[in-house]
Design a protein around this motif. Structure first.
Motif, short mmCIF file in Angstrom:
data_model
loop_
_atom_site.label_atom_id
_atom_site.label_comp_id
_atom_site.label_asym_id
_atom_site.label_seq_id
_atom_site.Cartn_x
_atom_site.Cartn_y
_atom_site.Cartn_z
N VAL A 218 37.20 49.94 49.08
CA VAL A 218 36.97 48.92 49.99
C VAL A 218 37.70 48.40 51.12
O VAL A 218 39.03 49.10 50.58
N THR A 219 37.45 48.22 51.82
CA THR A 219 38.52 48.04 53.27
C THR A 219 38.59 46.92 53.43
O THR A 219 37.91 45.56 53.23
N GLY A 220 39.21 46.84 53.88
CA GLY A 220 40.54 45.42 54.94
C GLY A 220 41.18 44.75 53.54
O GLY A 220 41.37 43.83 53.51
N ALA A 221 41.30 45.35 52.28
CA ALA A 221 41.56 45.18 51.00
C ALA A 221 43.25 44.33 50.50
O ALA A 221 43.48 43.97 50.38
N SER A 222 44.13 44.23 52.18
CA SER A 222 45.23 43.80 52.73
C SER A 222 45.57 42.51 52.18
O SER A 222 46.32 41.81 51.87
N SER A 223 44.31 41.86 52.77
CA SER A 223 44.55 40.38 52.25
C SER A 223 42.99 39.89 52.10
O SER A 223 42.13 40.47 52.78
N GLY A 224 42.80 38.12 52.37
CA GLY A 224 41.77 37.73 52.61
C GLY A 224 40.50 38.46 51.53
O GLY A 224 40.52 38.16 50.37
N LEU A 225 39.77 38.02 51.97
CA LEU A 225 38.27 38.57 51.70
C LEU A 225 38.08 40.34 51.07
O LEU A 225 37.66 39.95 49.20
N GLY A 226 38.80 40.82 51.38
CA GLY A 226 38.85 42.20 50.83
C GLY A 226 39.87 42.84 50.01
O GLY A 226 38.68 42.96 49.12
N ALA A 227 40.81 41.61 49.63
CA ALA A 227 41.07 41.83 48.26
C ALA A 227 40.80 40.64 47.22
O ALA A 227 41.14 40.76 46.19
N SER A 228 39.59 39.58 47.53
CA SER A 228 39.71 38.95 46.17
C SER A 228 37.86 39.47 45.85
O SER A 228 38.10 40.19 45.00
N VAL A 229 37.27 40.97 47.25
CA VAL A 229 36.53 41.66 46.83
C VAL A 229 37.36 42.67 45.49
O VAL A 229 36.79 43.17 44.60
N ALA A 230 37.99 43.52 46.09
CA ALA A 230 38.37 43.84 44.82
C ALA A 230 39.36 43.56 43.36
O ALA A 230 38.56 45.25 42.62
N ARG A 231 39.52 42.48 43.82
CA ARG A 231 39.81 41.87 42.81
C ARG A 231 38.38 41.38 41.31
O ARG A 231 38.81 41.94 40.54
N ALA A 232 37.73 41.33 42.39
CA ALA A 232 36.49 40.94 41.53
C ALA A 232 35.85 42.12 41.06
O ALA A 232 35.19 41.76 40.01
N LEU A 233 36.26 43.47 41.39
CA LEU A 233 35.33 44.50 41.37
C LEU A 233 35.88 45.08 40.91
O LEU A 233 35.62 46.05 39.48
N ALA A 234 37.59 44.86 40.40
CA ALA A 234 38.08 45.45 39.17
C ALA A 234 37.95 45.07 37.91
O ALA A 234 38.03 45.70 36.20
N ALA A 235 37.98 43.50 38.01
CA ALA A 235 37.60 43.00 36.93
C ALA A 235 36.65 42.98 36.21
O ALA A 235 36.01 42.62 34.88
N ALA A 236 35.10 43.04 37.01
CA ALA A 236 34.05 43.73 36.91
C ALA A 236 33.98 45.25 35.84
O ALA A 236 32.91 45.07 35.30
N GLY A 237 34.85 45.91 35.56
CA GLY A 237 35.26 47.35 35.41
C GLY A 237 35.35 48.51 36.24
O GLY A 237 35.48 49.59 35.70
N ALA A 238 35.20 48.25 37.87
CA ALA A 238 35.38 49.22 38.47
C ALA A 238 36.55 50.13 38.38
O ALA A 238 37.75 49.08 38.63
N ARG A 239 36.56 51.37 39.02
CA ARG A 239 37.95 51.65 39.23
C ARG A 239 38.31 51.95 41.12
O ARG A 239 37.25 52.14 41.76
N VAL A 240 39.02 51.28 41.66
CA VAL A 240 38.50 50.59 42.96
C VAL A 240 40.50 51.28 43.63
O VAL A 240 41.27 51.17 43.51
N ALA A 241 39.79 51.58 45.08
CA ALA A 241 40.16 52.26 45.38
C ALA A 241 40.18 51.27 47.33
O ALA A 241 39.09 50.55 47.30
#
Length: 251
Positions: free
Chosen positions: A14-37
């Protein structure tokens, strides 16, 4: 059916993950079981998010196009072959009207909003081939579909419209490899970039007046569409630009 939204064991970038939508996407994918970079420039924020979601931080400048391949390979070395790529990073580099917009601002906007997602897609392609499947989700904007009165953004709009075109082409080229490519085009929601709009009563009234749904959008509304497209729940969807805007573009 709910199991189809699960991402257990899949590797996501997930790019742009330091804030905003990118961070929210990263959290959601991790909660769904993914290993997230998580990928962005701001190392301190990345480190905190990576610790929170047990992810892998990759600090890099996305406009360093030649260095993006190394970023993808570092993820593969740490987590394995990437099966999900979410290109959430994007920005505007000028607020000038089109007649005065500097050409350099257009170049920088295209590099971040269009060329970086393309280079990352090229980078993950061989890893998705080895995994036997893949899902790329680009984050665009309704600015790539309609003009927004009062908010000059010629280069931003052009880059987002181009991203939808790139999405359709990659989807057709790579469909035979079971790699799906889609775009999510959000409307307005509160973020670091749009905060001034929501802190001004006149702007808030403008948004309310032009959004048919009587609710204020949030990053979570966009995340739902990304989660659907990332996994098996969206397995028959490719080449599409999914608009999440409260009805703004339907008027």
């Amino acid at each position: 059916m709910l199991d189809r939204f699960g991402l257990d064991g899949r590797v996501a970038i997930v790019t742009g993950a330091s804030s905003g939508l990118g961070a929210s996407v990263a959290r959601a994918l991790a909660a769904a079981g993914a290993r997230v970079a998580v990928v962005a420039r701001r190392k301190d924020r990345l480190a905190r998010l990576a610790e929170e979601i047990d992810g892998f931080p990759v600090a890099c400048d996305l406009v360093d196009l030649d260095g993006l391949g190394a970023a993808v390979e570092s993820v593969a070395g740490e987590l394995g072959h990437s099966e999900i790529l979410v290109n959430a990073a994007g920005s505007m580099f000028t607020e000038e009207r089109a007649e005065a917009e500097p050409l350099e601002a257009m170049r920088r906007t295209m590099e971040l909003n269009l060329l970086a997602p393309f280079r990352l897609a090229q980078g993950v392609f061989p890893h998705m081939l080895k995994a036997g499947r893949g899902s790329i989700v680009n984050i665009s904007s309704i600015s790539g579909r309609v003009g927004i009165p009062g908010i000059p953004q010629a280069s931003y709009a052009a880059s987002k419209a181009a991203l939808s075109g790139l999405t359709a082409e990659l989807a057709v080229q790579w469909a035979r490899h079971s790699i799906r490519v889609n775009t999510v085009a959000p409307g307005f929601f509160r973020s670091e970039i749009t905060a001034p709009l929501y802190d001004n009563e006149r702007s808030r009234e403008y948004l309310r007046r032009n959004t048919p749904l009587p609710v204020q959008g949030s990053a979570e509304d966009v995340v739902g569409a990304v989660l659907w497209l990332a996994g098996d729940a969206g397995s028959y969807v490719t080449g599409q630009t999914i608009v999440v805007d409260g009805g703004w573009t339907a008027r």
